[in-house]
Scaffold this motif. Structure first.
Motif, mmCIF file in Angstrom:
data_model
loop_
_atom_site.group_PDB
_atom_site.id
_atom_site.type_symbol
_atom_site.label_atom_id
_atom_site.label_comp_id
_atom_site.label_asym_id
_atom_site.label_seq_id
_atom_site.Cartn_x
_atom_site.Cartn_y
_atom_site.Cartn_z
ATOM 1 N N THR A 293 36.720 35.849 45.420
ATOM 2 C CA THR A 293 36.943 36.792 44.324
ATOM 3 C C THR A 293 37.962 36.254 43.320
ATOM 4 O OG1 THR A 293 38.618 37.940 45.636
ATOM 5 C CG2 THR A 293 36.379 38.804 45.720
ATOM 6 N N ASN A 294 38.616 35.154 43.661
ATOM 7 C CA ASN A 294 39.578 34.550 42.719
ATOM 8 C C ASN A 294 39.472 33.029 42.678
ATOM 9 O OD1 ASN A 294 40.634 33.862 45.166
ATOM 10 N ND2 ASN A 294 42.557 34.993 44.945
ATOM 11 N N GLN A 295 38.345 32.517 43.161
ATOM 12 C CA GLN A 295 38.143 31.078 43.114
ATOM 13 C C GLN A 295 36.674 30.760 42.886
ATOM 14 O OE1 GLN A 295 38.941 31.047 47.725
ATOM 15 N NE2 GLN A 295 38.178 29.028 47.182
ATOM 16 N N SER A 296 36.408 29.604 42.346
ATOM 17 C CA SER A 296 35.044 29.184 42.037
ATOM 18 C C SER A 296 34.378 28.575 43.252
ATOM 19 C CB SER A 296 35.076 28.171 40.891
ATOM 20 O OG SER A 296 33.833 27.523 40.768
ATOM 21 N N GLY A 297 33.068 28.637 43.279
ATOM 22 C CA GLY A 297 32.308 27.986 44.338
ATOM 23 C C GLY A 297 31.593 26.745 43.842
#
Length: 452
Positions: A293-297
């Motif tokens: 929810t606060n980082q990219s994949g």
């Protein structure tokens, strides 16, 4: 204090002056929406409801695996719609919402959206129906079958190409032409702003558009797909189980599975909702552990994935109401399957006469494995295990990709290409016939590394 009092007095004067007053000769009474616009909106909405009535209830097909004699898997066949995809009802709901709230009007120069194909063709159809131009912002390597589908329903194509780096968990591996969804969204939003159009944003607005209410005896029947399912099962005389034990579906925007989950939760139905997720998607961890929810994949995703579903190829976190409409709290379970196994299942279903795409095949794999889990636990089942899933789009859209050996060989080389697909195919068919565990066998016997 005097200055404060003076400031408040001035504000009061300004506030008073801003209010339209009732005069001795006139009561304020003006139209906030022009008569012509009101008539346009009414006609547009009537056209959409007529389309919904013509669509009716998409058919359901029952698949009873011989290896699981006490289980039935139902395919709710969304390929029977005019645009041949699950997105037909979704695009209908999106446009109805946009017109209802005045976001799309008779003066809207065009509707713009980022799409991997199916939503684009359905949105093109719906916009053409009400007389609003539609522009699909797509990756430049989108299947030609899908491009033609969008154009056939009156949509115009805007292709986006961006060179970016494909990064694996162990580092940089290659240069590849990829177009993250966020880049397509950015372009769609930009074009809409420049042309005085409306950016539909299917990923962020699905949760607003997809309704989840039961219709009761109201004139208009509920448009929720789960409502249709229980209505159809109720009318099926030979079907003893009227409420499914499980509803299995994947997520792209997350709108459909979330609307079903909210419907089930709202009315206390005993059905459990299972998210079927692809191999490198972030949705599994988002639902189970509320992660990403606060980082990219972006560094996790590995192409080609399963067309139109999953999350991870984007460069933005999973933000509810912005980059996704997946409501994690209404999902009971999540299950992830290898992408090459979904391709193998697609080949099996194709041979059995089921003209379906890769996301449907993923849904089928999760449904089959859930039947295996129930059988393995030897849980006492009072009735036949009933699993309902969705046939999302036809295999015809993927004749040049997932159903083409050369493409599979190149795209899934890491997992043995065609050889790996045939390995999974053999084990899945064995599971259908005998009730065996195709997942455990496939992870150990078939090519490729499945270590985290």
């Amino acid at each position: 204090m005097k200055l404060l009092f003076l400031a408040l007095a001035l504000c009061a004067i300004v506030f008073t002056e801003d209010i339209t007053k009732i005069s001795k000769s006139q009561v304020p009474n003006e139209e906030s929406v022009a008569k012509e616009e009101t008539e346009w909106r009414l006609k547009a909405i009537q056209k959409l409801w007529n389309e919904r009535r013509n669509m009716g209830h998409t058919p359901m097909a029952k698949f009873s695996p011989p290896g699981f004699p006490n289980a039935d898997i139902f395919f709710k066949n969304e390929t029977a719609t005019t645009t041949r995809t699950l997105k037909h009802r979704f695009a209908w709901a999106l446009l109805l919402w946009a017109i209802t709230e005045g976001k799309v009007t008779s003066k809207t120069s065009g509707v713009y959206d980022s799409t991997s194909g199916n939503t684009g063709s359905a949105e093109a159809y719906m916009c053409t129906l009400v007389g609003v131009p539609y522009y699909a912002v797509v990756a430049d390597n989108l299947e030609e079958e899908k491009v033609k589908q969008i154009e056939s329903f009156g949509g115009k194509i805007i292709k986006v190409r961006e060179e970016c780096l494909v990064v694996s968990r162990v580092g940089l591996v290659a240069n590849s032409w990829q177009v993250p969804v966020s880049q397509r969204n950015l372009q769609a939003k930009k074009h809409a702003a420049e042309k005085n159009g409306f950016f539909m944003n299917q990923f962020g607005n699905a949760e607003k558009a997809e309704e989840f209410h039961e219709s009761g005896d109201f004139y208009f029947e509920s448009t929720n797909v789960y409502h249709e399912i229980i209505v159809q099962l109720k009318k099926e005389k030979e079907q003893a189980v009227k409420i499914p034990d499980y509803f299995v579906h994947s997520a792209g925007t997350g709108g459909t599975i979330s609307s079903v989950g909210r419907y089930i939760a709202r009315y206390g139905a005993p059905t459990k909702v299972i998210l079927s997720d692809s191999q490198y998607s972030l949705f599994y961890d988002y639902v189970i552990g509320h992660k990403f929810t606060n980082q990219s994949g972006a560094g996790i995703w590995t192409p080609p994935g399963i067309a139109g579903i999953g999350y991870g190829y984007d460069i933005e976190p999973v933000l509810y109401g912005q980059t996704t409409s997946l409501t994690r709290n209404v999902i009971h379970e999540a299950m992830r399957m290898p992408d090459i196994a979904s391709v193998a299942a697609m080949r099996i279903l194709d041979e059995k006469g089921y003209n379906v795409g890769p996301s449907t095949s993923l849904n089928f794999l999760v449904s089959l494995y859930k039947a295996y889990q129930k059988k393995a636990k030897q849980s006492p089942i009072k009735h036949r295990l009933t699993i309902v899933t969705l046939a999302c789009d036809p295999g015809d859209f993927y004749r040049s990709t997932y159903l083409k050996d050369e493409w599979v060989e190149k795209s899934f080389k890491k997992f043995g290409g065609v050889e790996g697909m045939e390995c999974w195919k053999k084990l899945i068919q064995e599971s259908i016939d005998t009730g065996s565990d195709f997942v455990s066998k496939g992870l150990t016997m078939c090519p490729g590394s499945y270590k985290v």
